[in-house]
Each structure stands twice: as C-alpha cells, then as structure tokens.
Motif scaffolding. Structure first.
Motif, PDB file in Angstrom:
ATOM      1  N   TYR A  67     -36.937   1.174   3.580  1.00 24.74           N
ATOM      2  CA  TYR A  67     -37.359   1.879   4.801  1.00 24.74           C
ATOM      3  C   TYR A  67     -38.501   1.090   5.418  1.00 24.74           C
ATOM      4  N   ASN A  68     -38.820   1.370   6.669  1.00 23.67           N
ATOM      5  CA  ASN A  68     -39.854   0.590   7.346  1.00 23.67           C
ATOM      6  C   ASN A  68     -41.249   1.030   6.907  1.00 23.67           C
ATOM      7  N   GLY A  69     -42.068   0.039   6.611  1.00 22.37           N
ATOM      8  CA  GLY A  69     -43.433   0.323   6.168  1.00 22.37           C
ATOM      9  C   GLY A  69     -44.229  -0.959   6.091  1.00 22.37           C
TER      10      GLY A  69
ATOM     11  N   LYS B 113     -48.733  -1.795  15.193  1.00 21.15           N
ATOM     12  CA  LYS B 113     -47.914  -1.920  13.963  1.00 21.15           C
ATOM     13  C   LYS B 113     -46.988  -3.133  13.938  1.00 21.15           C
ATOM     14  N   TYR B 114     -46.684  -3.704  15.126  1.00 21.47           N
ATOM     15  CA  TYR B 114     -45.517  -4.589  15.182  1.00 21.47           C
ATOM     16  C   TYR B 114     -45.607  -5.862  14.344  1.00 21.47           C
ATOM     17  N   LEU B 115     -46.800  -6.457  14.271  1.00 18.45           N
ATOM     18  CA  LEU B 115     -46.895  -7.694  13.479  1.00 18.45           C
ATOM     19  C   LEU B 115     -46.901  -7.415  11.980  1.00 18.45           C
TER      20      LEU B 115
ATOM     21  N   SER C  29     -52.891   0.255  11.580  1.00 18.80           N
ATOM     22  CA  SER C  29     -52.565   1.219  12.633  1.00 18.80           C
ATOM     23  C   SER C  29     -51.058   1.346  12.840  1.00 18.80           C
ATOM     24  N   TRP C  30     -50.614   2.580  13.075  1.00 21.58           N
ATOM     25  CA  TRP C  30     -49.206   2.832  13.395  1.00 21.58           C
ATOM     26  C   TRP C  30     -48.996   2.898  14.905  1.00 21.58           C
ATOM     27  N   SER C  31     -50.012   2.461  15.669  1.00 23.97           N
ATOM     28  CA  SER C  31     -49.904   2.517  17.134  1.00 23.97           C
ATOM     29  C   SER C  31     -48.808   1.575  17.634  1.00 23.97           C
ATOM     30  N   ARG C  32     -48.241   1.929  18.776  1.00 25.08           N
ATOM     31  CA  ARG C  32     -47.240   1.080  19.427  1.00 25.08           C
ATOM     32  C   ARG C  32     -47.891   0.176  20.466  1.00 25.08           C
ATOM     33  N   ASP C  33     -49.105   0.545  20.892  1.00 24.77           N
ATOM     34  CA  ASP C  33     -49.767  -0.191  21.980  1.00 24.77           C
ATOM     35  C   ASP C  33     -51.113  -0.752  21.536  1.00 24.77           C
TER      36      ASP C  33
ATOM     37  N   THR D  36     -42.841  -3.961   7.920  1.00 28.02           N
ATOM     38  CA  THR D  36     -41.649  -4.612   7.364  1.00 28.02           C
ATOM     39  C   THR D  36     -40.480  -3.670   7.631  1.00 28.02           C
ATOM     40  N   HIS D  37     -39.442  -4.215   8.221  1.00 26.17           N
ATOM     41  CA  HIS D  37     -38.316  -3.374   8.612  1.00 26.17           C
ATOM     42  C   HIS D  37     -37.502  -2.934   7.390  1.00 26.17           C
ATOM     43  N   SER D  38     -36.809  -1.831   7.558  1.00 25.43           N
ATOM     44  CA  SER D  38     -36.064  -1.246   6.433  1.00 25.43           C
ATOM     45  C   SER D  38     -35.039  -2.220   5.860  1.00 25.43           C
ATOM     46  N   GLU D  39     -34.396  -2.982   6.731  1.00 28.66           N
ATOM     47  CA  GLU D  39     -33.335  -3.890   6.264  1.00 28.66           C
ATOM     48  C   GLU D  39     -33.932  -5.012   5.425  1.00 28.66           C
ATOM     49  N   LEU D  40     -35.071  -5.576   5.906  1.00 26.71           N
ATOM     50  CA  LEU D  40     -35.705  -6.657   5.145  1.00 26.71           C
ATOM     51  C   LEU D  40     -36.206  -6.101   3.817  1.00 26.71           C
TER      52      LEU D  40
ATOM     53  N   ASP E 299     -28.347   2.909  18.292  1.00 32.75           N
ATOM     54  CA  ASP E 299     -28.502   1.580  18.908  1.00 32.75           C
ATOM     55  C   ASP E 299     -29.447   1.736  20.102  1.00 32.75           C
ATOM     56  N   LYS E 300     -30.556   2.458  19.857  1.00 28.75           N
ATOM     57  CA  LYS E 300     -31.421   2.849  20.983  1.00 28.75           C
ATOM     58  C   LYS E 300     -32.139   1.665  21.635  1.00 28.75           C
ATOM     59  N   TYR E 301     -32.182   0.517  20.937  1.00 24.93           N
ATOM     60  CA  TYR E 301     -32.806  -0.649  21.549  1.00 24.93           C
ATOM     61  C   TYR E 301     -31.766  -1.690  21.956  1.00 24.93           C
ATOM     62  N   ALA E 302     -30.560  -1.221  22.278  1.00 22.92           N
ATOM     63  CA  ALA E 302     -29.430  -2.116  22.606  1.00 22.92           C
ATOM     64  C   ALA E 302     -29.740  -3.080  23.745  1.00 22.92           C
TER      65      ALA E 302
ATOM     66  N   THR F 150     -29.969   2.992   9.788  1.00 24.04           N
ATOM     67  CA  THR F 150     -29.998   4.070  10.784  1.00 24.04           C
ATOM     68  C   THR F 150     -30.295   3.563  12.198  1.00 24.04           C
ATOM     69  N   LEU F 151     -30.718   2.279  12.311  1.00 24.46           N
ATOM     70  CA  LEU F 151     -31.006   1.712  13.636  1.00 24.46           C
ATOM     71  C   LEU F 151     -30.551   0.249  13.643  1.00 24.46           C
ATOM     72  N   PHE F 152     -29.939  -0.183  14.730  1.00 22.47           N
ATOM     73  CA  PHE F 152     -29.373  -1.543  14.789  1.00 22.47           C
ATOM     74  C   PHE F 152     -30.438  -2.596  14.431  1.00 22.47           C
ATOM     75  N   PRO F 153     -30.096  -3.564  13.608  1.00 24.66           N
ATOM     76  CA  PRO F 153     -31.081  -4.565  13.159  1.00 24.66           C
ATOM     77  C   PRO F 153     -31.666  -5.427  14.287  1.00 24.66           C
ATOM     78  N   CYS F 154     -32.934  -5.742  14.147  1.00 22.35           N
ATOM     79  CA  CYS F 154     -33.600  -6.672  15.079  1.00 22.35           C
ATOM     80  C   CYS F 154     -33.178  -8.107  14.749  1.00 22.35           C
ATOM     81  N   ASN F 155     -33.593  -9.045  15.563  1.00 23.95           N
ATOM     82  CA  ASN F 155     -33.180 -10.446  15.351  1.00 23.95           C
ATOM     83  C   ASN F 155     -33.718 -11.030  14.048  1.00 23.95           C
TER      84      ASN F 155
ATOM     85  N   LYS G  54     -43.675   6.077   6.974  1.00 26.60           N
ATOM     86  CA  LYS G  54     -44.888   6.712   7.524  1.00 26.60           C
ATOM     87  C   LYS G  54     -44.991   6.459   9.021  1.00 26.60           C
ATOM     88  N   ASP G  55     -44.045   5.709   9.587  1.00 23.08           N
ATOM     89  CA  ASP G  55     -44.103   5.414  11.022  1.00 23.08           C
ATOM     90  C   ASP G  55     -43.927   6.713  11.802  1.00 23.08           C
ATOM     91  N   PRO G  56     -44.941   7.085  12.625  1.00 17.99           N
ATOM     92  CA  PRO G  56     -44.837   8.370  13.337  1.00 17.99           C
ATOM     93  C   PRO G  56     -43.798   8.354  14.448  1.00 17.99           C
TER      94      PRO G  56
END
Ligand SMILES: Nc1ccn([C@H]2C[C@H](O)[C@@H](COP(=O)(O)O)O2)c(=O)n1
Ligand SMILES: [Zn+2]
Length: 161
Positions: free
Chosen positions: A49-51, A73-75, A62-66, A78-82, A125-128, A101-106, A27-29
């Motif tokens: 998937y991330n949700g 959303k950041y805190l 909120s799905w806001s980035r700011d 849950t990322h797709s890999e986890l 790898d858009k956040y390389a 589909t996107l390089f894993p975070c730490n 559902k992440d826009p």
C-alpha cells in the motif's frame, strides 16, 4: 449428498478485495492505494500500500498535496505497487498478475515491466488524463503488459473486525 456452496467469491473479487483491504493500511488522507501480486496459479505472492519508506515517520513527513516540493508527500511516498514488488521475498515475479486499486504511474510501470509482471488488473483510472498514466500505458503497450480494468461485481462483503 451435500453440495458445495455456490456463492463463493471469484478469484478476481478475492484478489481485488485483498488489494482494497491492503489500501486500508495507508495513512494518505487523500488517496489510499492497495496492491496484491498473484502467481499464475493463483497464489498470493506479495501485497503493498502507499506509504513513506521505513524510517520516514508518518507523523513527521507531510501528507499534503500542495506547497513546496520538499514539504508535500509526492517526493516521499512509495506507491503500493512498488511496495508490493519490494515486499516480495521470493525469486521471480515473471508472469505474475498485479491487482491494484488505482492505475499505475509511470515509475511503477517501469518496475512492473522490469519485474516481469505480465498482467495488471486495476480498479480506478482517475488519473487517466495525466502524462504519468499516459506514459504507463505507452510502456505497457510496448512491453506487452496487459492491463485490464476490474469489472465490479457489485457484491457487498462485510467483515467484522
Ligand atoms: N497507482 C498509484 C497511484 C498513486 N499512488 C499513491 C501516491 C500517493 O500517496 C497517492 C496519490 O495521491 P493524490 O495525488 O491522489 O492525493 O497514491 C499509488 O500508490 N499508486
Ligand atoms: Zn506509482
């Protein structure tokens, strides 16, 4: 003799395709990420998937980035890999391969390593350049987890749903 068809999709296309399809549930826009974990003998073990976690409504969080950290959303997401690791109900992911589909975070990198996953196949790898991804690569290198960028075949697949 009737011969087999030759234009069937490859294992990599199949598993990255499943990861892409899983990401379509997000559902992440802004960024939809999908993941598919596969055994050494090419059996699908888990997907994600991330949700937001169960009980944390997609309509209330909120799905806001700011904005304030507790109001974006950041805190919470849950990322797709986890999710794929947590969704696995079997006994061991030792030696498994993870398509994402996107390089894993730490944080996911730590979970991937601790789960015993041996290979990560990623698309974007858009956040390389971020510290998070640089830390993931440092940990994967130290732990001997291989990471390979998916080579797009350019094949178009149409699914009518
Ligand atoms: N490997 C990754 C990286 C990110 N995510 C999730 C986390 C967020 O829901 C979204 C990234 O949002 P953005 O900062 O691009 O608006 O993707 C993931 O699941 N796996
Ligand atoms: Zn992550």
């Amino acid at each position: 003799m009737t011969r087999k068809r030759e234009d069937y999709i490859s294992w990599d296309e199949y598993f990255m395709g499943v990861a892409i399809l899983s990401g379509m549930r997000s559902k992440d826009p802004n960024t939809q990420v999908g993941c598919c974990i596969v055994s050494r003998d090419n059996k699908i073990l888990s997907m994600g998937y991330n949700g937001f976690p169960i009980g944390c409504s997609d309509d209330e969080f909120s799905w806001s980035r700011d904005g304030e950290e507790l109001d974006n959303k950041y805190l919470f997401s849950t990322h797709s890999e986890l999710n794929a690791i947590l969704n696995y109900s079997g006994t061991s992911l030792q030696g498994a391969k993870l398509y994402v589909t996107l390089f894993p975070c730490n944080e996911c990198a730590k979970a991937i390593i601790q789960a015993g996953i041996s290979t990560v196949v990623y698309d974007s790898d858009k956040y390389a350049d971020t510290l998070s991804v640089l830390a993931s690569k440092k940990m994967f290198d130290a732990a001997g987890v291989k990471y390979i960028q998916y080579k797009r075949s350019g094949r178009q697949v149409t699914i009518t749903l």
